[in-house]
Design a protein around this motif. Structure first.
Motif, PDB file in Angstrom:
ATOM      1  N   UNK A   1       0.821  -1.210   0.000  1.00  6.66           N
ATOM      2  CA  UNK A   1       0.000   0.000   0.000  1.00  6.66           C
ATOM      3  C   UNK A   1       0.860   1.268   0.000  1.00  6.66           C
ATOM      4  N   UNK A   2       1.899   1.291   0.823  1.00 11.08           N
ATOM      5  CA  UNK A   2       2.760   2.465   0.865  1.00 11.08           C
ATOM      6  C   UNK A   2       3.543   2.610  -0.429  1.00 11.08           C
ATOM      7  N   UNK A   3       3.980   1.493  -0.996  1.00 10.15           N
ATOM      8  CA  UNK A   3       4.649   1.536  -2.301  1.00 10.15           C
ATOM      9  C   UNK A   3       3.740   2.151  -3.346  1.00 10.15           C
ATOM     10  N   UNK A   4       2.475   1.767  -3.311  1.00  6.91           N
ATOM     11  CA  UNK A   4       1.501   2.318  -4.254  1.00  6.91           C
ATOM     12  C   UNK A   4       1.394   3.830  -4.096  1.00  6.91           C
ATOM     13  N   UNK A   5       1.258   4.312  -2.863  1.00  8.81           N
ATOM     14  CA  UNK A   5       1.151   5.753  -2.639  1.00  8.81           C
ATOM     15  C   UNK A   5       2.400   6.485  -3.129  1.00  8.81           C
ATOM     16  N   UNK A   6       3.572   5.910  -2.888  1.00  7.61           N
ATOM     17  CA  UNK A   6       4.814   6.551  -3.328  1.00  7.61           C
ATOM     18  C   UNK A   6       4.879   6.664  -4.846  1.00  7.61           C
ATOM     19  N   UNK A   7       4.382   5.661  -5.540  1.00 13.26           N
ATOM     20  CA  UNK A   7       4.364   5.709  -7.004  1.00 13.26           C
ATOM     21  C   UNK A   7       3.342   6.714  -7.505  1.00 13.26           C
ATOM     22  N   UNK A   8       2.178   6.740  -6.881  1.00 13.61           N
ATOM     23  CA  UNK A   8       1.132   7.667  -7.309  1.00 13.61           C
ATOM     24  C   UNK A   8       1.551   9.117  -7.080  1.00 13.61           C
ATOM     25  N   UNK A   9       2.342   9.347  -6.045  1.00 19.14           N
ATOM     26  CA  UNK A   9       2.796  10.702  -5.749  1.00 19.14           C
ATOM     27  C   UNK A   9       4.087  11.089  -6.435  1.00 19.14           C
ATOM     28  N   UNK A  10       4.650  10.201  -7.235  1.00 20.36           N
ATOM     29  CA  UNK A  10       5.892  10.513  -7.926  1.00 20.36           C
ATOM     30  C   UNK A  10       7.108  10.509  -7.028  1.00 20.36           C
TER      31      UNK A  10
ATOM     32  N   UNK B   1      10.363  19.658 -12.730  1.00 23.70           N
ATOM     33  CA  UNK B   1       8.960  19.796 -13.113  1.00 23.70           C
ATOM     34  C   UNK B   1       8.062  18.929 -12.248  1.00 23.70           C
ATOM     35  N   UNK B   2       8.550  17.747 -11.885  1.00 25.36           N
ATOM     36  CA  UNK B   2       7.764  16.851 -11.036  1.00 25.36           C
ATOM     37  C   UNK B   2       7.563  17.465  -9.652  1.00 25.36           C
ATOM     38  N   UNK B   3       8.599  18.103  -9.110  1.00 24.91           N
ATOM     39  CA  UNK B   3       8.468  18.756  -7.814  1.00 24.91           C
ATOM     40  C   UNK B   3       7.451  19.883  -7.858  1.00 24.91           C
ATOM     41  N   UNK B   4       7.480  20.667  -8.922  1.00 27.19           N
ATOM     42  CA  UNK B   4       6.519  21.752  -9.073  1.00 27.19           C
ATOM     43  C   UNK B   4       5.102  21.212  -9.257  1.00 27.19           C
ATOM     44  N   UNK B   5       4.992  20.125  -9.994  1.00 23.96           N
ATOM     45  CA  UNK B   5       3.677  19.514 -10.225  1.00 23.96           C
ATOM     46  C   UNK B   5       3.088  18.993  -8.920  1.00 23.96           C
ATOM     47  N   UNK B   6       3.922  18.329  -8.113  1.00 23.26           N
ATOM     48  CA  UNK B   6       3.447  17.831  -6.818  1.00 23.26           C
ATOM     49  C   UNK B   6       2.949  18.979  -5.946  1.00 23.26           C
ATOM     50  N   UNK B   7       3.675  20.091  -5.955  1.00 22.42           N
ATOM     51  CA  UNK B   7       3.295  21.234  -5.129  1.00 22.42           C
ATOM     52  C   UNK B   7       1.919  21.763  -5.514  1.00 22.42           C
ATOM     53  N   UNK B   8       1.593  21.721  -6.783  1.00 24.71           N
ATOM     54  CA  UNK B   8       0.343  22.310  -7.254  1.00 24.71           C
ATOM     55  C   UNK B   8      -0.806  21.310  -7.328  1.00 24.71           C
ATOM     56  N   UNK B   9      -0.522  20.049  -7.472  1.00 30.72           N
ATOM     57  CA  UNK B   9      -1.585  19.092  -7.762  1.00 30.72           C
ATOM     58  C   UNK B   9      -1.767  17.978  -6.736  1.00 30.72           C
TER      59      UNK B   9
ATOM     60  N   UNK C   1      -1.546  16.484  -2.695  1.00 30.39           N
ATOM     61  CA  UNK C   1      -1.396  16.656  -1.261  1.00 30.39           C
ATOM     62  C   UNK C   1      -1.086  15.316  -0.617  1.00 30.39           C
ATOM     63  N   UNK C   2      -0.166  15.296   0.346  1.00 31.69           N
ATOM     64  CA  UNK C   2       0.242  14.059   1.017  1.00 31.69           C
ATOM     65  C   UNK C   2      -0.098  14.137   2.499  1.00 31.69           C
ATOM     66  N   UNK C   3      -0.639  13.046   3.031  1.00 33.82           N
ATOM     67  CA  UNK C   3      -0.782  12.885   4.479  1.00 33.82           C
ATOM     68  C   UNK C   3      -0.192  11.529   4.825  1.00 33.82           C
ATOM     69  N   UNK C   4       0.898  11.532   5.588  1.00 32.49           N
ATOM     70  CA  UNK C   4       1.591  10.297   5.942  1.00 32.49           C
ATOM     71  C   UNK C   4       1.140   9.808   7.316  1.00 32.49           C
TER      72      UNK C   4
ATOM     73  N   UNK D   1      -5.401  20.837  -3.778  1.00 31.66           N
ATOM     74  CA  UNK D   1      -4.783  19.935  -4.755  1.00 31.66           C
ATOM     75  C   UNK D   1      -5.815  19.227  -5.626  1.00 31.66           C
ATOM     76  N   UNK D   2      -5.336  18.661  -6.723  1.00 27.40           N
ATOM     77  CA  UNK D   2      -6.179  17.841  -7.582  1.00 27.40           C
ATOM     78  C   UNK D   2      -6.371  16.454  -6.986  1.00 27.40           C
ATOM     79  N   UNK D   3      -5.352  15.959  -6.286  1.00 27.98           N
ATOM     80  CA  UNK D   3      -5.352  14.614  -5.723  1.00 27.98           C
ATOM     81  C   UNK D   3      -4.713  14.659  -4.344  1.00 27.98           C
ATOM     82  N   UNK D   4      -5.352  14.002  -3.371  1.00 28.85           N
ATOM     83  CA  UNK D   4      -4.787  13.882  -2.037  1.00 28.85           C
ATOM     84  C   UNK D   4      -4.535  12.409  -1.735  1.00 28.85           C
ATOM     85  N   UNK D   5      -3.316  12.101  -1.322  1.00 36.18           N
ATOM     86  CA  UNK D   5      -2.917  10.738  -0.973  1.00 36.18           C
ATOM     87  C   UNK D   5      -2.747  10.672   0.538  1.00 36.18           C
ATOM     88  N   UNK D   6      -3.459   9.750   1.179  1.00 36.50           N
ATOM     89  CA  UNK D   6      -3.474   9.671   2.639  1.00 36.50           C
ATOM     90  C   UNK D   6      -3.106   8.276   3.114  1.00 36.50           C
ATOM     91  N   UNK D   7      -2.175   8.207   4.050  1.00 33.69           N
ATOM     92  CA  UNK D   7      -1.749   6.938   4.638  1.00 33.69           C
ATOM     93  C   UNK D   7      -2.177   6.928   6.104  1.00 33.69           C
TER      94      UNK D   7
END
Length: 242
Positions: A64-73, A96-104, A106-109, A180-186
């Motif tokens: 599950x955590x591997x999946x979140x890491x891949x989805x978040x780049x 560009x990936x860092x900028x994209x993550x910042x704008x699109x 959100x992560x909750x670990x 954000x466009x997508x929020x990933x929560x663990x």
């Protein structure tokens, strides 16, 4: 500014309900353990629509955590692609990936990862400041979202002065402050009492409805999972409807 950086630095587009926000095609992650290759994710397929909330459940070690890491780049797949807001993560350079993550994204670990030397307010405002927003505007927005997670009276406290549940609320506010466009929560509500967890769920509902933000939530909490639009089970590297 090159094309990929310009693309990632643009503002979030308006997404219609039911538009695909996240798409995974053949997503595979293989790790080398000694002489053997271990397949953690096996040609995984997933689509999540704008405004949709998807829970992912599975046993410990299921990936599950591997999946979140891949989805978040944060990690790179061995094969396959991840697209968020119509853009392929694998086609972006690191800047560009860092900028994209910042704008699109959100992560909750599970662990808050707050910066110890900064107050709750400063931690939540940080992604907006990185984006280039003026300090006063960033802090006003940070203060507003902290109020919504019940932390209005603790804005000036540093992480070491907060309880575990309070730190988690600050981390959730930080993930949501950028719209954000997508929020990933663990396990986002693992350290929260029932009332606070309920408030967080209401905030997620509001954001999903208002901005068409999509959520993917990894959790062992059956109540939290049941609250989402879909529940997926990760088992032997594959996702299926639970």
């Amino acid at each position: 500014m090159n094309e990929e950086t310009a693309m990632a630095s643009s503002g979030n587009p308006a997404f219609a309900d039911n538009e695909i926000m996240l798409q995974c095609d053949g997503l595979t992650r293989i790790y080398r353990e000694g002489p053997q290759d271990v397949t953690v994710l096996d040609a995984l397929e997933l689509e999540v629509r704008a405004g949709e909330r998807v829970a992912v459940v599975g046993s410990s070690g299921s990936g599950k955590t591997t999946l979140l890491n891949l989805l978040g780049g944060l990690d790179h797949p061995s094969a396959g692609h991840v697209r968020i807001a119509g853009q392929s993560l694998s086609e972006m350079g690191e800047a560009a990936l860092g900028s994209f993550r910042n704008r699109h994204i959100g992560f909750v670990y599970q662990f808050h990862h707050l910066l110890a030397e900064f107050s709750a307010l400063e931690n939540v405002a940080m992604p907006l400041l990185v984006r280039g927003q003026k300090r006063q505007e960033a802090q006003e927005k940070a203060r507003d979202i902290l109020s919504k997670v019940g932390m209005a009276e603790r804005c000036e406290h540093k992480p070491g002065e907060l309880s575990g549940g309070e730190r988690q609320r600050v981390a959730i506010a930080r993930a949501l402050v950028t719209d954000p466009s997508l929020v990933l929560m663990d396990e986002p509500t693992g350290n929260l009492d029932q009332t606070t967890a309920g408030n967080i769920l209401s905030l997620m509902d509001s954001l999903a409805a208002r901005s068409a933000c999509a959520f993917i939530i990894v959790t062992h909490d059956t109540g939290l999972a049941a609250h989402q639009d879909r529940v997926m089970r990760l088992d032997q590297g594959r996702l299926s409807e639970d």
